[in-house]
Structures are given as C-alpha cells and as structure tokens.
Write an enzyme that holds these catalytic residues in place. Structure first.
Site, PDB file in Angstrom:
ATOM      1  N   SER A 121     -40.684   5.402 -11.337  1.00 29.85           N
ATOM      2  CA  SER A 121     -39.700   4.063 -12.226  1.00 29.85           C
ATOM      3  C   SER A 121     -40.170   2.799 -12.181  1.00 29.85           C
ATOM      4  O   SER A 121     -39.782   2.426 -10.379  1.00 29.85           O
ATOM      5  CB  SER A 121     -38.493   4.356 -12.316  1.00 29.85           C
ATOM      6  OG  SER A 121     -37.617   4.031 -13.359  1.00 29.85           O
ATOM      7  N   LYS A 173     -38.186  12.899 -10.920  1.00 36.17           N
ATOM      8  CA  LYS A 173     -38.141  11.791 -11.888  1.00 36.17           C
ATOM      9  C   LYS A 173     -37.811  12.058 -13.457  1.00 36.17           C
ATOM     10  O   LYS A 173     -37.080  11.603 -14.445  1.00 36.17           O
ATOM     11  CB  LYS A 173     -39.548  11.711 -12.551  1.00 36.17           C
ATOM     12  CG  LYS A 173     -40.014  10.135 -13.381  1.00 36.17           C
ATOM     13  CD  LYS A 173     -38.831   9.321 -13.114  1.00 36.17           C
ATOM     14  CE  LYS A 173     -39.743   8.084 -13.758  1.00 36.17           C
ATOM     15  NZ  LYS A 173     -39.887   8.237 -15.849  1.00 36.17           N
ATOM     16  N   HIS A 176     -33.716  11.943 -13.428  1.00 37.22           N
ATOM     17  CA  HIS A 176     -33.748   9.948 -13.771  1.00 37.22           C
ATOM     18  C   HIS A 176     -34.308  10.386 -14.851  1.00 37.22           C
ATOM     19  O   HIS A 176     -32.551   9.279 -15.497  1.00 37.22           O
ATOM     20  CB  HIS A 176     -35.005   9.282 -12.574  1.00 37.22           C
ATOM     21  CG  HIS A 176     -34.695   8.890 -12.588  1.00 37.22           C
ATOM     22  ND1 HIS A 176     -35.166   7.782 -14.382  1.00 37.22           N
ATOM     23  CD2 HIS A 176     -34.782   7.303 -12.494  1.00 37.22           C
ATOM     24  CE1 HIS A 176     -35.174   6.779 -13.984  1.00 37.22           C
ATOM     25  NE2 HIS A 176     -35.082   6.284 -13.264  1.00 37.22           N
ATOM     26  N   ASN A 177     -34.728  10.716 -16.002  1.00 39.24           N
ATOM     27  CA  ASN A 177     -34.492   9.866 -17.134  1.00 39.24           C
ATOM     28  C   ASN A 177     -33.708  10.383 -17.793  1.00 39.24           C
ATOM     29  O   ASN A 177     -33.812   9.947 -19.230  1.00 39.24           O
ATOM     30  CB  ASN A 177     -36.591  10.370 -17.117  1.00 39.24           C
ATOM     31  CG  ASN A 177     -37.674   9.254 -17.032  1.00 39.24           C
ATOM     32  OD1 ASN A 177     -37.319   8.900 -16.278  1.00 39.24           O
ATOM     33  ND2 ASN A 177     -38.291   9.054 -18.134  1.00 39.24           N
ATOM     34  N   GLU A 180     -30.926   8.596 -17.657  1.00 40.79           N
ATOM     35  CA  GLU A 180     -31.364   7.583 -18.380  1.00 40.79           C
ATOM     36  C   GLU A 180     -31.005   7.356 -20.296  1.00 40.79           C
ATOM     37  O   GLU A 180     -30.365   6.292 -20.535  1.00 40.79           O
ATOM     38  CB  GLU A 180     -32.632   6.434 -18.154  1.00 40.79           C
ATOM     39  CG  GLU A 180     -33.343   5.582 -19.203  1.00 40.79           C
ATOM     40  CD  GLU A 180     -34.194   5.794 -19.075  1.00 40.79           C
ATOM     41  OE1 GLU A 180     -35.594   5.800 -19.466  1.00 40.79           O
ATOM     42  OE2 GLU A 180     -35.957   5.260 -17.491  1.00 40.79           O
TER      43      GLU A 180
END
Length: 302
Positions: A121, A173, A176-177, A180
């Site tokens: 990221s 990840k 995480h997205n 987001e």
C-alpha cells in the site's frame, strides 16, 4: 543485495527507484523498453527479458513481480519456476487473491523455491513516503527479504511486517482495501450532505482543510480529498463513476464465507456498483412500480 523487479509501471517503477536510493541493486525488466531505459539512467541494471534479468542475479536469486493480478501474474510465476533453483525466492507484490498466493507458494515449494506474497500500500506517493508492506512467507524467506522491506517501508522499523505464512500478506491487504472502501464512502456521503445544504453555502475545501487538524476524522484520505477540493470544489469535470478492485469484492465474499457481519464494507462496494450502472435499469423499474401502485409521476428520459 540485488534483486530483479519485473513490471516497472507506476508502482514497480517507483519501488525500483526507492530501492536504488536505499542502496539495493535492482535488475529491471518491463515490456516498455522506454521505461527500462529511463530507469537505467537512474542506476538500474537493464534487462531485455525476464530470463536476462534472472541471469544477472546472484544466488539466492530474489525476483519481485509487480504485475496485474490474474493470468498475467500466474503465467509469470509459472515461467519463473522453470528459471529459478532451490533456495531462490519469488515475491508477488501485486493485488493477487490470497488463495491464489497460497496455491502458488505450494507449487514453488515443491521445487524448493521460496515465495512471499507482499501486500503493498502507498500508491503513487510511496516513492517519497514509503510503502506499507504486509508480507506472508516462511520465516527463512522473510529473513532474506527483510533488507528490501526495510528500504521500501517508511522507516526501517515501521510500516512493514511479516504477518504470517504464505497467503497472509495478501489476505491482510485484501481486508485493508475493504476498509478503505468503507472510509472513502463515509467521506463521500458526508461531503454530499454538506454540498446539498445550499442555504449555508458551505465552502467544502475550507471544511476539509479544517478537519485535517486535530479532528477525529483526520486521515491521509482526508488529506487527499482536501487537496482535490482545493483545486476544484465543484468536481464538475469528474464523471460520477467509481471503479472497484478485486480486493474489495474478495473482502465482502470472505465476510460471507466466514459468517462475519461487514455491512459497511458490503454497502460501500454496492455503491460502487451503482455508480457503474450507466443504464440505471433498476431505478427505472422502481419509478415504474411507484407510478403503478401510487400514481406517482415518472420523470421521462429526454
């Protein structure tokens, strides 16, 4: 230390630059000779093929790929499995599905080749600010790659972590997205409400800048929004279309499979789908039904 970087696009190219600035040797290959030549002028060792890049490495050979997820990455890893030897390492820094990373890691392990899935990221700002690195690998693989991660990260001791075995980096990840998506949707909705309150004539650029300082919602996403609104608070030249990456979808699917409630993440993804619906068939059907049962007026298309 010297590694190969395969794929020198916006992310891969800047990662190569950051590594070079941090004293890590980089052998680079990309389909664009122009990109390769440009980075060679900055100190990178140019390669005219993947095979050439691998041949210019010392053992244990470490090859980092920054390619689109899916078939392109699959084919590249398959090809590398025939070029590398036991003890060498492949790193996938793209946005691959963690299940695919687990399968690829197992495939390479059969040949004694190490594998690391590196959730990355930082976007286009990573060159200057550093990249947040979430990596999955066996301990011995992580130990070999650690000097590279320390250079790519914001600092040697922060912004990178070996989070678990193969697959875990891309899993983290992915989540995480998904988060987001939810954060971006919340900002979008809040600013939409303020934009609609015409009687107050609110300066959204001013408010976004205000919130950046000591407010509970201050964040890098707010920083980016503030910069954008400062340049164009009306956003009149931007189409109301928001694409979605595979990771947002995968996060929602994972929540369903695990039986974990994730309504905010799920709705944020659905809102992106809505923005992509140029036909608006569902909304047209709703209008027709309201007219049918309640006699509500329908707005006809011009």
């Amino acid at each position: 230390m010297k590694i190969a970087m395969i794929g020198l696009g916006k992310m891969g190219g800047n990662m190569a630059r950051r590594l070079l600035r941090g004293g890590i040797g980089v052998v680079g290959f990309d389909r664009s000779k122009e990109v390769v030549d440009s980075l060679a002028g900055e100190g990178m060792i140019a390669a005219d093929s993947v095979e050439d890049a691998v041949s210019k490495l010392d053992s244990p050979k470490v090859v980092w790929i920054m390619l689109p997820s899916g078939e392109i990455t699959e084919n590249q890893i398959s090809g590398l499995s025939g070029l590398l030897s036991a003890g060498d390492i492949v790193i996938d820094g793209g946005n691959s599905n963690y299940r695919e990373s687990m399968r690829r890691g197992a495939m390479l392990a059969e040949k004694g080749i190490g594998f690391m899935d590196a959730g990355t990221s930082g976007g286009v700002w990573g060159l200057e600010n550093g990249y947040c690195m979430m990596v999955g690998a066996e301990p011995q693989v992580a130990s070999i790659v650690e000097p590279v991660l320390k250079v790519l990260a914001p600092s040697r001791d922060a912004g990178w972590a070996h989070v678990g075995p193969v697959g875990s980096g891309h899993f983290v990840k992915m989540v995480h997205n998904g988060i987001e998506y939810g954060m971006m949707q919340a900002f979008a909705e809040g600013f939409s409400i303020m934009e609609a309150k015409k009687e107050f004539d609110l300066d959204l650029a001013q408010i976004s800048e205000l919130w950046r300082h000591s407010s509970v919602v201050r964040s890098w996403l707010l920083d980016l929004a503030a910069e954008g609104l400062k340049a164009d608070s009306r956003l009149e030249n931007i189409a109301p279309y928001v694409s979605d990456s595979g990771e947002g979808r995968w996060t929602v699917v994972e929540s369903v499979e695990l039986g974990v409630a994730a309504p905010v993440l799920s709705l944020a993804l659905q809102m992106r789908f809505q923005s992509q619906d140029a036909e608006g068939y569902g909304f047209r059907l709703l209008s027709m039904m309201r007219n049918a049962f309640g006699g509500h007026a329908m707005k006809e298309k011009n």
